[in-house]
Scaffold this motif. Structure first.
Motif, mmCIF file in Angstrom:
data_model
loop_
_atom_site.group_PDB
_atom_site.id
_atom_site.type_symbol
_atom_site.label_atom_id
_atom_site.label_comp_id
_atom_site.label_asym_id
_atom_site.label_seq_id
_atom_site.Cartn_x
_atom_site.Cartn_y
_atom_site.Cartn_z
ATOM 1 N N LEU A 2 -89.093 145.505 -21.145
ATOM 2 C CA LEU A 2 -87.693 145.925 -21.098
ATOM 3 C C LEU A 2 -87.491 147.208 -21.904
ATOM 4 N N ASP A 3 -88.204 147.315 -23.003
ATOM 5 C CA ASP A 3 -88.111 148.529 -23.802
ATOM 6 C C ASP A 3 -88.566 149.735 -22.987
ATOM 7 N N ALA A 4 -89.586 149.532 -22.171
ATOM 8 C CA ALA A 4 -90.136 150.636 -21.389
ATOM 9 C C ALA A 4 -89.358 150.907 -20.108
ATOM 10 N N GLN A 56 -91.694 142.497 -11.843
ATOM 11 C CA GLN A 56 -92.907 142.945 -12.523
ATOM 12 C C GLN A 56 -92.608 143.838 -13.724
ATOM 13 N N ASP A 57 -91.487 144.536 -13.683
ATOM 14 C CA ASP A 57 -91.156 145.441 -14.791
ATOM 15 C C ASP A 57 -90.442 144.728 -15.940
ATOM 16 N N PRO A 79 -81.128 152.988 -23.943
ATOM 17 C CA PRO A 79 -82.277 152.080 -24.019
ATOM 18 C C PRO A 79 -81.837 150.633 -24.224
ATOM 19 N N TYR A 80 -82.560 149.713 -23.590
ATOM 20 C CA TYR A 80 -82.125 148.314 -23.559
ATOM 21 C C TYR A 80 -81.943 147.730 -24.956
ATOM 22 N N TRP A 81 -82.941 147.815 -25.802
ATOM 23 C CA TRP A 81 -82.857 147.167 -27.114
ATOM 24 C C TRP A 81 -82.053 147.971 -28.122
ATOM 25 N N GLY A 82 -81.549 149.127 -27.700
ATOM 26 C CA GLY A 82 -80.658 149.882 -28.572
ATOM 27 C C GLY A 82 -79.217 149.456 -28.441
ATOM 28 N N ALA A 136 -93.790 136.212 -22.965
ATOM 29 C CA ALA A 136 -94.606 137.163 -23.727
ATOM 30 C C ALA A 136 -94.744 138.474 -22.970
ATOM 31 N N GLY A 137 -94.502 139.574 -23.662
ATOM 32 C CA GLY A 137 -94.584 140.901 -23.053
ATOM 33 C C GLY A 137 -93.275 141.378 -22.459
#
Length: 344
Positions: free
Chosen positions: A112-114, A56-57, A124-127, A106-107
Motif C-alpha cells: 500500500l505504501d508503494a 496483487q498490488d 500517500p496512503y500511510w500519510g 504480511a507485506g
C-alpha cells in the motif's frame, strides 16, 4: 421471534468473524476455544472471502477509499446513493474488526505504501488524508498492520477543535465538532494507543474528545438538550462511519476496559436507549442499511433480527450491568468497613 433456547445459542451459530467474539465476550469461553475460532476467520466465511478479493498490488477494488472504477459524477455519486464499501480502507476496517491476525496480510502495508494513493490529491496512503474519519481508519489499520502512522497521530493533535472533538468538514471551514467524526477519531486513537502505547498528548486528546460526547450524554445537543438527530437511536450493522448510541457505547466499553476505569455515569442514558430497543426475545432488529456497493452482505435486511446487533447490544448491557454491580458491591463493602471501624 428467535426460536432458540437462548440468544447466545443463536449467536454461536455464526460466521467465525462473529462467533469467536461471542465465545470470548458473552460465553466466557477459555482462550484456547475462542482463539481457535478466531484463527478460522482467515480460512472460512466473511474473512476468507475478503482476503481472496485482494489485488496483487495490495489494494481492494483498485482504490484507497473509492474503487478504481468509481465515477464521481455518475449515479453512485448521486445524493442518497451512499458510497461503495469495497475499496481498501473499508475492507481493512472489516478484517481488523473481525479479528483477523495481521500476519495473514504480511507485506500489505509495504504494498500500500508503494501502490496506493488517496483520491484527494494523490496523497500517500500511510500519510493520511484531510478527512478525519479517513485518517482515523488509517491510523487504526496502520497500527494493526505495523505501518508507520505516527504522522497521522500527530494530525489529530493538530486538528482537534476547541470543543474537544473533530469534524470532517473542517476543511470546508467548520469549527464545530461532529458526533460522527469525533467517534470515528476516538476509535482510531484508542486502536493506535492500544497497539503502540501512544503518548501522554494523545491520551489527553482522547479524554478531551470523550468529554465532548459525555457532556452531551452521548445523545443530545448541548445547546438545547434535544436529541441530536434520529440517527443517534437508529441501529444498523455494519456501523460504517455513522454514529449511534450503540456504536458510541461500544467505544466507551472498550476504552473503559483498556484503562481499567469504571464507566462514566453519563453513559447511562445511552445504555437505556440500547436496553429499550431490545425485543422480548433478547434480540435487536436491523433498522437500516447503509446504501452503496458491497462485496457481499454480512447481516440481515432491515426489519429482521440482527445477530451482529444482538451481540453488540448484549455485550454493552452486560458490561454496564456488571460494572455497576461491582461498584455497588465495593460501596457496600466500604460502608461495612467504615461501620466496623467506627464500632471498634
Amino acid at each position: 421471534m428467535v426460536e432458540v433456547a437462548s440468544v447466545t445459542d443463536w449467536l454461536v451459530d455464526s460466521d467465525p468473524a462473529l462467533r469467536w467474539q461471542v465465545e470470548r465476550d458473552l460465553l466466557g469461553a477459555p482462550k484456547e476455544v475462542w482463539a481457535a475460532t478466531r484463527r478460522r476467520v482467515a480460512s472460512e466465511g466473511f474473512g476468507a472471502r475478503l482476503l481472496a478479493l485482494q489485488d496483487q498490488d495490495g489494494q481492494w477494488a483498485g482504490g484507497s477509499f473509492f474503487p478504481a472504477d468509481f465515477d464521481f459524477h455518475g449515479p453512485e455519486a448521486a445524493d442518497g446513493a451512499g458510497q461503495p464499501w469495497t475499496a481498501t480502507t473499508w475492507t481493512l476496517n472489516s478484517l481488523r474488526e473481525w479479528g483477523l491476525d495481521p500476519s495473514y496480510l504480511a507485506g500489505t502495508a509495504e504494498k500500500l505504501d508503494a501502490n496506493s494513493r488517496w483520491d484527494y490529491n494523490g496523497l500517500p496512503y500511510w500519510g493520511g488524508e484531510v478527512d478525519c474519519c479517513i485518517n482515523a481508519y488509517t491510523l487504526a489499520n496502520g497500527a494493526w498492520l505495523g505501518a508507520d502512522v505516527s504522522s497521522i497521530a500527530q494530525w489529530f493533535l493538530d486538528h482537534q477543535m476547541d470543543e474537544g472533538g473533530w469534524n470532517c468538514e473542517w476543511v470546508e471551514g467548520s469549527r464545530r465538532s461532529s458526533f460522527h467524526s469525533t467517534l470515528n477519531a476516538l476509535k482510531g486513537l484508542l486502536s493506535f494507543e492500544a497497539a503502540t502505547g501512544g503518548n501522554a498528548d494523545l491520551s489527553e486528546a482522547r479524554r478531551g474528545a470523550e468529554e465532548y460526547l459525555l457532556r452531551r450524554r452521548l445523545l443530545h445537543r448541548q445547546t438545547t438538550g434535544e436529541l441530536v438527530a434520529p440517527w443517534v437511536t437508529t441501529f444498523a450493522y455494519p456501523f460504517r462511519w455513522k454514529y449511534s448510541a450503540l456504536n458510541a457505547v461500544d467505544y466507551f466499553r472498550a476504552a473503559s476496559l483498556y484503562s481499567g476505569a469504571a464507566p462514566d455515569p453519563r453513559v447511562e442514558e445511552a445504555i437505556n436507549v440500547i436496553r429499550s430497543a431490545r425485543r422480548e426475545d433478547g434480540t435487536w432488529l436491523q433498522e437500516a442499511r447503509h446504501p452503496g456497493r458491497v462485496w457481499f452482505e454480512v447481516d440481515v435486511q432491515p426489519g429482521e433480527p440482527s445477530k451482529w446487533l444482538a451481540f453488540y447490544g448484549t455485550r454493552a448491557l452486560a458490561w454496564w450491568d456488571e460494572a455497576r454491580e461491582a461498584g455497588s458491591r465495593a460501596t457496600a463493602a466500604s460502608a461495612r468497613e467504615g461501620s466496623a471501624s467506627a464500632e471498634f
